[in-house]
Design a protein around this motif. Structure first.
Motif, PDB file in Angstrom:
ATOM      1  N   GLY A 130      -3.947   6.034   8.261  1.00  0.00           N
ATOM      2  CA  GLY A 130      -4.587   7.351   8.235  1.00  0.00           C
ATOM      3  C   GLY A 130      -6.015   7.352   8.728  1.00  0.00           C
ATOM      4  N   ARG A 142       0.383   6.697   3.493  1.00  0.00           N
ATOM      5  CA  ARG A 142       1.579   5.908   3.827  1.00  0.00           C
ATOM      6  C   ARG A 142       2.800   6.409   3.061  1.00  0.00           C
ATOM      7  NH1 ARG A 142       0.883   0.928   6.111  1.00  0.00           N
ATOM      8  NH2 ARG A 142       2.189  -0.205   4.630  1.00  0.00           N
ATOM      9  N   SER A 143       2.601   6.791   1.796  1.00  0.00           N
ATOM     10  CA  SER A 143       3.742   7.243   0.996  1.00  0.00           C
ATOM     11  C   SER A 143       4.285   8.570   1.507  1.00  0.00           C
ATOM     12  CB  SER A 143       3.332   7.382  -0.468  1.00  0.00           C
ATOM     13  OG  SER A 143       2.848   6.142  -0.931  1.00  0.00           O
ATOM     14  N   ASP A 163      -6.803   5.069  -2.280  1.00  0.00           N
ATOM     15  CA  ASP A 163      -5.880   6.151  -2.594  1.00  0.00           C
ATOM     16  C   ASP A 163      -5.468   6.882  -1.305  1.00  0.00           C
ATOM     17  OD1 ASP A 163      -4.485   7.553  -4.654  1.00  0.00           O
ATOM     18  OD2 ASP A 163      -5.789   9.265  -4.238  1.00  0.00           O
ATOM     19  N   MET A 164      -6.409   6.984  -0.360  1.00  0.00           N
ATOM     20  CA  MET A 164      -6.081   7.616   0.910  1.00  0.00           C
ATOM     21  C   MET A 164      -5.016   6.797   1.664  1.00  0.00           C
ATOM     22  SD  MET A 164      -8.313   8.175   4.337  1.00  0.00           S
ATOM     23  CE  MET A 164      -7.760   6.658   5.050  1.00  0.00           C
ATOM     24  N   TYR A 165      -5.236   5.483   1.704  1.00  0.00           N
ATOM     25  CA  TYR A 165      -4.232   4.619   2.351  1.00  0.00           C
ATOM     26  C   TYR A 165      -2.850   4.848   1.738  1.00  0.00           C
ATOM     27  CZ  TYR A 165      -7.976   1.497   4.174  1.00  0.00           C
ATOM     28  OH  TYR A 165      -9.049   0.967   4.825  1.00  0.00           O
ATOM     29  N   LYS A 166      -2.822   4.739   0.397  1.00  0.00           N
ATOM     30  CA  LYS A 166      -1.533   4.768  -0.304  1.00  0.00           C
ATOM     31  C   LYS A 166      -0.843   6.113  -0.165  1.00  0.00           C
ATOM     32  CE  LYS A 166      -1.155   1.532  -3.916  1.00  0.00           C
ATOM     33  NZ  LYS A 166      -1.062   1.338  -5.363  1.00  0.00           N
ATOM     34  N   LYS A 167      -1.616   7.202  -0.325  1.00  0.00           N
ATOM     35  CA  LYS A 167      -1.011   8.531  -0.225  1.00  0.00           C
ATOM     36  C   LYS A 167      -0.545   8.812   1.194  1.00  0.00           C
ATOM     37  CE  LYS A 167      -2.451  11.526  -3.936  1.00  0.00           C
ATOM     38  NZ  LYS A 167      -3.598  12.276  -4.455  1.00  0.00           N
ATOM     39  N   PRO A 218      -7.668  11.375  12.679  1.00  0.00           N
ATOM     40  CA  PRO A 218      -7.375  12.486  11.770  1.00  0.00           C
ATOM     41  C   PRO A 218      -8.686  13.175  11.364  1.00  0.00           C
ATOM     42  CG  PRO A 218      -6.252  10.487  11.035  1.00  0.00           C
ATOM     43  CD  PRO A 218      -7.170  10.085  12.153  1.00  0.00           C
ATOM     44  N   GLY A 221      -2.742   9.623  13.904  1.00  0.00           N
ATOM     45  CA  GLY A 221      -1.592  10.106  13.151  1.00  0.00           C
ATOM     46  C   GLY A 221      -1.964  10.878  11.897  1.00  0.00           C
ATOM     47  N   LYS A 276       0.835  -1.212   0.000  1.00  0.00           N
ATOM     48  CA  LYS A 276       0.000   0.000   0.000  1.00  0.00           C
ATOM     49  C   LYS A 276       0.866   1.258   0.000  1.00  0.00           C
ATOM     50  CE  LYS A 276      -4.580  -1.409   1.370  1.00  0.00           C
ATOM     51  NZ  LYS A 276      -4.381  -2.803   0.949  1.00  0.00           N
ATOM     52  N   LEU A 277       1.770   1.300  -0.967  1.00  0.00           N
ATOM     53  CA  LEU A 277       2.624   2.477  -1.127  1.00  0.00           C
ATOM     54  C   LEU A 277       2.484   2.958  -2.564  1.00  0.00           C
ATOM     55  CD1 LEU A 277       5.887   1.366   0.724  1.00  0.00           C
ATOM     56  CD2 LEU A 277       4.292   3.138   1.479  1.00  0.00           C
ATOM     57  N   LYS A 278       2.386   4.270  -2.716  1.00  0.00           N
ATOM     58  CA  LYS A 278       2.317   4.872  -4.049  1.00  0.00           C
ATOM     59  C   LYS A 278       3.732   5.312  -4.397  1.00  0.00           C
ATOM     60  CE  LYS A 278      -1.007   7.923  -6.287  1.00  0.00           C
ATOM     61  NZ  LYS A 278      -2.402   7.544  -6.076  1.00  0.00           N
ATOM     62  N   ARG A 282      -2.862  11.937   8.029  1.00  0.00           N
ATOM     63  CA  ARG A 282      -3.660  11.526   6.875  1.00  0.00           C
ATOM     64  C   ARG A 282      -3.373  12.497   5.729  1.00  0.00           C
ATOM     65  NH1 ARG A 282     -10.217  10.789   6.590  1.00  0.00           N
ATOM     66  NH2 ARG A 282      -9.792   9.252   8.195  1.00  0.00           N
ATOM     67  N   LYS A 313      10.064   2.634   4.088  1.00  0.00           N
ATOM     68  CA  LYS A 313       9.464   2.133   2.838  1.00  0.00           C
ATOM     69  C   LYS A 313      10.288   0.989   2.267  1.00  0.00           C
ATOM     70  CE  LYS A 313       7.569   6.527   1.344  1.00  0.00           C
ATOM     71  NZ  LYS A 313       7.658   7.557   0.319  1.00  0.00           N
ATOM     72  N   PHE A 355       5.635   7.777   5.674  1.00  0.00           N
ATOM     73  CA  PHE A 355       6.840   6.988   5.969  1.00  0.00           C
ATOM     74  C   PHE A 355       8.060   7.563   5.261  1.00  0.00           C
ATOM     75  CE2 PHE A 355       3.801   3.164   6.267  1.00  0.00           C
ATOM     76  CZ  PHE A 355       3.817   3.140   7.657  1.00  0.00           C
TER      77      PHE A 355
END
Lengths: 97, 496
Positions: free
Chosen positions: B326, B347-348, B341-345, A83, B330, A18-20, B332, B356, B351
């Motif tokens: 998110g 985390r990207s 997309d919320m998860y991925k953005k 959040p 913590g 789950k990383l972009k 978001r 990563k 971290f």
């Protein structure tokens, strides 16, 4: 043995993690991972046939306990960290259709 | 009276004798923190008001004769991956920005029950992933012995804080050497207990099968006292072990006669800095002179520990860090298109690069098609490494060697080549894989004045033998806690 990480693989791992990743990050991640895997491959020098994978170092068994609530009502302090919240819920984007 | 020069045990004795007030000890530590922080950056959160509040309560308990423990009234610090009720806890990561836990880690609660005042949270590598404290989102901590060098990591903030005299002891966590290596670099005592000795409840997980909380202190006696305070059987951590004996200070005995000590040959070979080698061999000679039987020993499979470790730790990290999405706490991301997309953005953006890197590697080695070849292979290797230690401990009561192959590297020299950085964990990592207790003890400095640490490795649940050997070494060398005198102005100039 040199490992080669394909575009498809890094794409797939990105989904699992789950990383972009930007194109630049993908290329860097591929190079990083190839180098690490080449290094990890020295484990193949070891004959581990017949060796049980060891997840826990000491001979302990499953630990059971009664499922009883011992802490108080932490609702407010938990929600305080959200959040985004709406009343007594964590707010997330629409998840169903 | 110079409060800051005392060890934790000396300070507590004077507090209980009425010679020093708890609030004065707290004030001395907080003043030192204000003076040293611009140069060392070892704290990420300082709870000044809370510290004075705790001091008042503890003083009352001591005055009433209800609190008589060895560490009553002592100001200490805890690593930022240990949860404290209502206190900012971030693992030095952007993704946990603003997180205030609703409960306190068991190890911290045990310290509080013992009358220890918690001053604040210490800097660390993000999620404990790193060997230099440079992956922290708050910027690196610096080595108090030379602020141009790293303090080591990941518990670099805890070790730097103790070395700089900002607190009288600290808690760190050790997954692959994260207490022992920075302890060695900062010239302080650090101990990773046998897996299961200290509850992990409230420790934000990195590699759950490897993580242990342990003490960082000014000397060996303090180390035994802190370990005694934090170790407990905790039903809230199902890997917590009930031990028959928690009386670690009982091992502060100046005697190693007849103790069988092995120095693994593969710990003294290629890649070891000659000055580190010499200091460790001299320390071994001290113990020999005090009556221990010291000899070179065989310990197999040393070179396989790092690849096995990074596979297992990355796999566990990728799973443990899935919870940062998110939703509940913590950071978001601001703009996103739907849930995934919320998860991925989130985390990207939340971290850092090292986290990563390990999440990606962990996701890969656990993915179908690679699970057997990498993850299970590493777990099989772990079984073999454990067996090698079992064999060595048939002949020896403890193993002795360097904690790290070098002294602290300069700031900015490590992150460019992660694999090279990982190789610095060569002597500490197998101890976590085998679940053993390991300890670092300062044994001198190199020509540049950077500290060198000796590592002692014990049988499972045999911390007492480590403490006895370390204490005997300390007595024989008449080693006393030395305050590091920081030249704040010079350090500030260097920082510019």
């Amino acid at each position: 043995m040199a490992n080669k990480i394909s575009d498809e693989t890094i794409e797939y791992v990105g989904i699992l993690a789950k990383l972009k990743l930007s194109e630049e990050e993908k290329e860097a991640a591929k190079a990083d991972m190839e180098k690490m895997l080449d290094y990890i491959d020295i484990l193949n020098e070891l004959d581990t046939s017949g060796v049980e994978p060891m997840s826990h170092v000491f001979p302990v068994n499953n630990v059971f306990r009664e499922d009883v609530v011992t802490n108080g009502d932490g609702r407010e302090s938990a929600l305080a960290n959200a959040p985004k919240r709406r009343e007594d819920s964590f707010e997330v984007p629409r998840t169903i259709g | 009276m110079e409060i800051l020069k005392l060890t934790a045990l000396e300070l507590s004795a004077k507090i209980k004798a009425g010679e020093i007030k708890v609030k004065d000890a707290v004030k001395a530590a907080l003043d030192r923190i204000k003076e040293a922080e611009p140069a060392v950056n070892s704290f990420v959160t300082i709870d000044e008001a809370g510290a004075y509040r705790q001091a008042e309560i503890i003083q009352e308990e001591i005055d009433a004769g209800r609190m008589t423990g060895l560490l009553a009234g002592v100001p200490a610090a805890v690593k930022d991956n240990l949860c404290m009720d209502g206190i900012l806890t971030t693992c030095s990561s952007r993704i946990l920005s603003g997180f205030r836990p609703a409960y306190t880690a068991q190890a911290v609660e045990n310290l509080q029950k013992a009358g220890v005042v918690i001053l604040g949270k210490t800097n660390m590598d993000e999620f404990a992933m790193g060997s230099t404290t440079e992956t922290s989102c708050y910027g690196p901590a610096k080595n108090p012995h030379n602020t141009g060098h790293v303090p080591g990591g990941s518990s670099g903030g805890s070790c730097a804080a103790v070395a700089a005299g900002e607190c009288f002891g600290a808690l760190g966590s050790d997954t692959g050497g994260s207490i022992r290596q920075p302890g060695s670099f900062c010239g302080v005592v650090g101990l990773k207990p046998t897996y299961g000795t200290v509850s992990r409840y409230g420790l934000i997980a990195y590699g759950s099968s490897l993580d242990q909380i342990g003490p960082v202190t000014r000397d060996v006696s303090d180390c035994a006292a802190f370990l005694e305070a934090i170790a407990s059987h905790d039903p809230k951590d199902s890997t917590s072990v009930e031990r028959p004996d928690y009386h670690f200070t009982g091992a502060l005995v100046d005697d190693v006669k007849g103790l069988r000590i092995g120095i693994p040959k593969d710990y003294m070979g290629e890649g070891l800095d000659p000055e580190v080698r010499q200091a460790v061999m001299e320390a071994a000679a001290v113990l020999k002179k005090r009556g221990a039987a010291v000899e070179m020993a065989d310990l197999g499979l040393v070179r396989y520990a790092i690849p096995a470790y990074y596979t297992i730790a990355a796999a566990e990290a990728s799973s443990n860090l899935e919870r940062f999405d998110g939703v509940k706490y913590g950071y978001r991301a601001e703009d996103y298109d739907g849930l995934h997309d919320m998860y991925k953005k989130t985390r990207s953006e939340g971290f850092g690069p090292e986290v990563k890197r390990r999440i990606l590697l962990g996701s890969f080695v656990l993915s179908s098609g690679y699970y057997d070849a990498y993850y299970l292979k590493a777990l099989r290797t772990k079984a073999l490494i454990k067996k090698e230690f079992d064999k060595a401990f048939e002949k020896y009561d403890l193993l002795l060697g360097p904690t790290a192959p070098t002294v602290a590297p300069k700031l900015g020299e490590s992150l460019g080549d992660p694999l090279k950085m990982y190789l610095g964990d060569i002597y500490t990592i197998s101890v976590n894989l085998a679940g053993l207790p390991g300890m670092t003890v300062p044994v001198g400095k190199n020509r540049e004045g950077l500290p060198i640490g000796m590592q002692l490795i014990g049988k499972p649940f045999d911390e007492k033998t480590l403490i006895r050997a370390a204490y005997t070494y300390e007595c024989a060398t008449e080693k006393q806690y030395e305050e590091v005198v920081l030249d704040i102005n010079t350090a500030a100039k260097e920082a510019e």
